[in-house]
Design a protein around this motif. Structure first.
Motif, PDB file in Angstrom:
ATOM      1  N   THR A  90       0.845  -1.193   0.000  1.00 40.50           N
ATOM      2  CA  THR A  90       0.000   0.000   0.000  1.00 40.50           C
ATOM      3  C   THR A  90       0.876   1.235   0.000  1.00 40.50           C
ATOM      4  O   THR A  90       1.935   1.249   0.629  1.00 40.50           O
ATOM      5  N   ALA A  91       0.442   2.257  -0.711  1.00 39.92           N
ATOM      6  CA  ALA A  91       1.195   3.511  -0.778  1.00 39.92           C
ATOM      7  C   ALA A  91       0.560   4.585   0.095  1.00 39.92           C
ATOM      8  O   ALA A  91       1.030   5.717   0.128  1.00 39.92           O
ATOM      9  N   THR A  92      -0.503   4.236   0.806  1.00 38.32           N
ATOM     10  CA  THR A  92      -1.182   5.228   1.639  1.00 38.32           C
ATOM     11  C   THR A  92      -0.605   5.218   3.043  1.00 38.32           C
ATOM     12  O   THR A  92      -0.221   4.171   3.575  1.00 38.32           O
ATOM     13  N   ALA A  93      -0.522   6.391   3.639  1.00 39.27           N
ATOM     14  CA  ALA A  93      -0.025   6.542   5.004  1.00 39.27           C
ATOM     15  C   ALA A  93      -0.748   7.727   5.635  1.00 39.27           C
ATOM     16  O   ALA A  93      -1.541   8.410   4.980  1.00 39.27           O
ATOM     17  N   SER A  94      -0.449   7.964   6.911  1.00 43.79           N
ATOM     18  CA  SER A  94      -1.150   9.013   7.650  1.00 43.79           C
ATOM     19  C   SER A  94      -0.173   9.891   8.397  1.00 43.79           C
ATOM     20  O   SER A  94       1.002   9.555   8.581  1.00 43.79           O
ATOM     21  N   PRO A 217       7.015   1.757  -8.632  1.00 40.90           N
ATOM     22  CA  PRO A 217       6.873   2.226  -7.253  1.00 40.90           C
ATOM     23  C   PRO A 217       7.964   3.202  -6.852  1.00 40.90           C
ATOM     24  O   PRO A 217       9.064   3.184  -7.414  1.00 40.90           O
ATOM     25  N   VAL A 218       7.654   4.044  -5.887  1.00 41.88           N
ATOM     26  CA  VAL A 218       8.641   4.988  -5.353  1.00 41.88           C
ATOM     27  C   VAL A 218       9.672   4.248  -4.516  1.00 41.88           C
ATOM     28  O   VAL A 218      10.868   4.534  -4.565  1.00 41.88           O
ATOM     29  N   PHE A 219       9.199   3.273  -3.729  1.00 44.79           N
ATOM     30  CA  PHE A 219      10.088   2.517  -2.836  1.00 44.79           C
ATOM     31  C   PHE A 219      10.024   1.032  -3.181  1.00 44.79           C
ATOM     32  O   PHE A 219       9.078   0.563  -3.815  1.00 44.79           O
ATOM     33  N   MET A 220      11.030   0.312  -2.724  1.00 43.43           N
ATOM     34  CA  MET A 220      11.079  -1.123  -2.941  1.00 43.43           C
ATOM     35  C   MET A 220      11.617  -1.787  -1.677  1.00 43.43           C
ATOM     36  O   MET A 220      12.489  -1.248  -0.981  1.00 43.43           O
ATOM     37  N   GLY A 221      11.062  -2.962  -1.386  1.00 45.69           N
ATOM     38  CA  GLY A 221      11.573  -3.792  -0.307  1.00 45.69           C
ATOM     39  C   GLY A 221      12.099  -5.096  -0.875  1.00 45.69           C
ATOM     40  O   GLY A 221      12.127  -5.313  -2.093  1.00 45.69           O
ATOM     41  N   ARG A 345       0.947  -4.785   7.053  1.00 46.76           N
ATOM     42  CA  ARG A 345       0.153  -4.131   6.008  1.00 46.76           C
ATOM     43  C   ARG A 345       1.040  -3.658   4.860  1.00 46.76           C
ATOM     44  O   ARG A 345       0.643  -3.685   3.703  1.00 46.76           O
ATOM     45  N   LYS A 346       2.240  -3.225   5.206  1.00 44.54           N
ATOM     46  CA  LYS A 346       3.106  -2.607   4.202  1.00 44.54           C
ATOM     47  C   LYS A 346       3.749  -3.637   3.278  1.00 44.54           C
ATOM     48  O   LYS A 346       3.967  -3.357   2.096  1.00 44.54           O
TER      49      LYS A 346
END
Length: 478
Positions: A90-94, A217-221, A345-346
């Motif tokens: 997910t790319a959503t955060a708070s 994607p902006v980030f990768m794991g 979740r991530k």
């Protein structure tokens, strides 16, 4: 190998087996050098550390890498991790601010918006109105460098800095936005500030230029954790004939009269044509003091921030977290934790491997904060649970907890950092076959560290005479 060398292979010692040192060794081996890596600790990887909690694989250090810079993802592919690369699920955060979890705004550059509307819901009405004044203000000169917070506050008001820029920058540097260099930390904003009177106009231009260029994607794991990257690079280094010695702190670095370098570690000496120093600034300063006192003095002045990561495992049936990958916390809100990541979740691979668990982590510690990091592990778990309850309503008891402390883990980039780095390199330019790399120079992210490693490897790869030295052990006579 490129350069002037026409005889035997070049011999290089790399000091430090973090991701920068390993990347430098990997590049040098690919160009035909003979490489020995010396690491003071008993493991490779530096700030990248894979681990476990409640039987689940997790990262205990950095957990993702910027994918829009190619160096880290490309290196992962080179060392056989292509099939394990994973984007966030997910790319959503708070943001946890003003008493509530609020959706992380979009349409900004490190928290600096192109329009006031981009920050609606996060800023007060007064804060939003203040952004609108940017277009009417006279030019704010930035000179050779300026603090991010000071410049943005002058253009858009402090609320933008305190509610958004500060937590975003703090997540990268664990520092103070009002001290961090805009030129070094957010160079695209610095360039915009130099060429535009209106900051929001400059941000909109940055965004327009990026439109159409952003794919993927902006980030990768990495499945199993980003901490497995240095392990894979180390394995590749060894398979190519490179040597990695852990538990081998370097105590002395000296230029040889006939050219090349003498490296002292324990009761051994190694002799090499070139040396790459890939350790944090204080350790680099100690090694360079004898041969490059000017560079050493500059590096001794680099400050570091400490932090701690608190990883918690819960029974999934007892957790009901909000949507998204987690949240950031502005310091102005007075909370203890500065962020929380909902790891299950991530990252899909964590979720799939642990169907009965929910894993998350919090982080504490910013530059200059000492009280919170002085607490014992149980105390850090307690404050994390307290803040998680307030932010998310999570009131369950974790089945396992783990605290990982990173003492002096993040170098600080204050105003003038770029000039300090330039002076270091100017001093080292007089010493052929010596280069430095790592997080203290051109960026603290994984791709930036790898890029600095490649630059260092290229620099020493161009310096090679016909010195007869081998990377060999010599019984110390000291």
């Amino acid at each position: 190998m490129s350069g002037t060398h026409t005889g035997a292979e070049q011999r290089v010692v790399v000091v430090g087996a973090g991701i920068a040192g390993l990347a430098a060794a990997h590049r040098l081996l690919g160009r035909g050098a003979r490489v020995t890596v010396l690491e003071a600790s008993e493991r490779v990887g530096g700030k990248l550390l894979p681990g476990e909690i409640a039987g689940a694989r997790v990262d205990l250090g950095a957990e993702s890498m910027l994918a829009r810079r190619p160096e880290a993802v490309d290196l992962a592919r080179e060392v056989g991790l292509t099939d394990r690369l994973r984007p966030p699920a997910t790319a959503t955060a708070s943001l946890w601010t003003r008493g509530a979890l609020r959706p992380m705004p979009k349409g900004h550059v490190m928290g600096v918006p192109g329009t006031a509307a981009a920050l609606a819901g996060v800023l007060s009405d007064e804060g939003l109105a203040r952004i609108g004044q940017d277009a009417e203000l006279p030019r704010t000169e930035v000179g050779d460098d300026v603090a991010v917070g000071a410049y943005v506050a002058a253009r858009l008001g402090r609320e933008v800095v305190d509610r958004l820029v500060e937590p975003l920058l703090g997540g990268v540097y664990a520092g103070d936005a009002y001290r961090i260099s805009m030129r070094s930390a957010v160079p695209q904003l610095f360039r915009a500030a130099r060429t535009h009177t209106s900051l929001t106009e400059g941000v909109r231009e940055i965004q327009a230029a990026a439109t159409g260029q952003r794919t993927g994607p902006v980030f990768m794991g990495i499945e199993g954790g980003v901490g497995t990257l240095p392990l894979a690079v180390a394995e590749s280094v060894r398979s190519r004939g490179g040597e990695i010695r852990t538990g081998a702190p370097v105590t002395e670095l000296r230029r040889e009269p006939a050219g090349g370098w003498r490296v002292v570690t324990g009761e051994r000496e190694l002799h090499a044509d070139a040396v790459v120093v890939a350790v944090p600034a204080p350790a680099a300063a100690r090694l360079l003091r004898a041969e490059a006192p000017g560079a050493a003095a500059e590096l001794a002045g680099v400050e570091y921030a400490s932090m701690a990561l608190i990883t918690l495992a819960y029974r999934r049936a007892e957790t009901d977290l909000p949507e998204g990958s987690g949240f950031l916390v502005p310091p102005v809100d007075g909370r203890t934790i500065k962020a929380s990541t909902f790891a299950s979740r991530k990252w899909d691979w964590i979720d799939e491997e642990n169907p009965d668990l929910t894993l998350l982590r919090t982080s504490v510690g910013r530059h200059g904060e000492t009280e919170i990091l002085g607490r014992d592990d149980a105390g850090l778990v307690e404050v994390s649970r307290h803040d998680l309850l307030a932010a998310t309503g999570l009131d369950a008891t974790p089945v396992a907890t783990r605290v990982t402390r990173w003492q002096d883990g993040l170098p600080q980039y204050p105003v003038g950092h770029h000039a300090r780095v330039a002076r270091v390199r100017e001093h080292l330019a007089a010493l052929p076959g010596l280069a430095v790399c790592g997080a203290a120079y051109d960026g603290v992210g994984i791709p930036a560290c790898i890029a600095s490693a490649y630059d260092a490897a290229d620099a020493v790869g161009q310096i090679h005479g016909e010195a007869p030295h081998d990377v060999r052990d010599v019984t110390a006579t000291r």
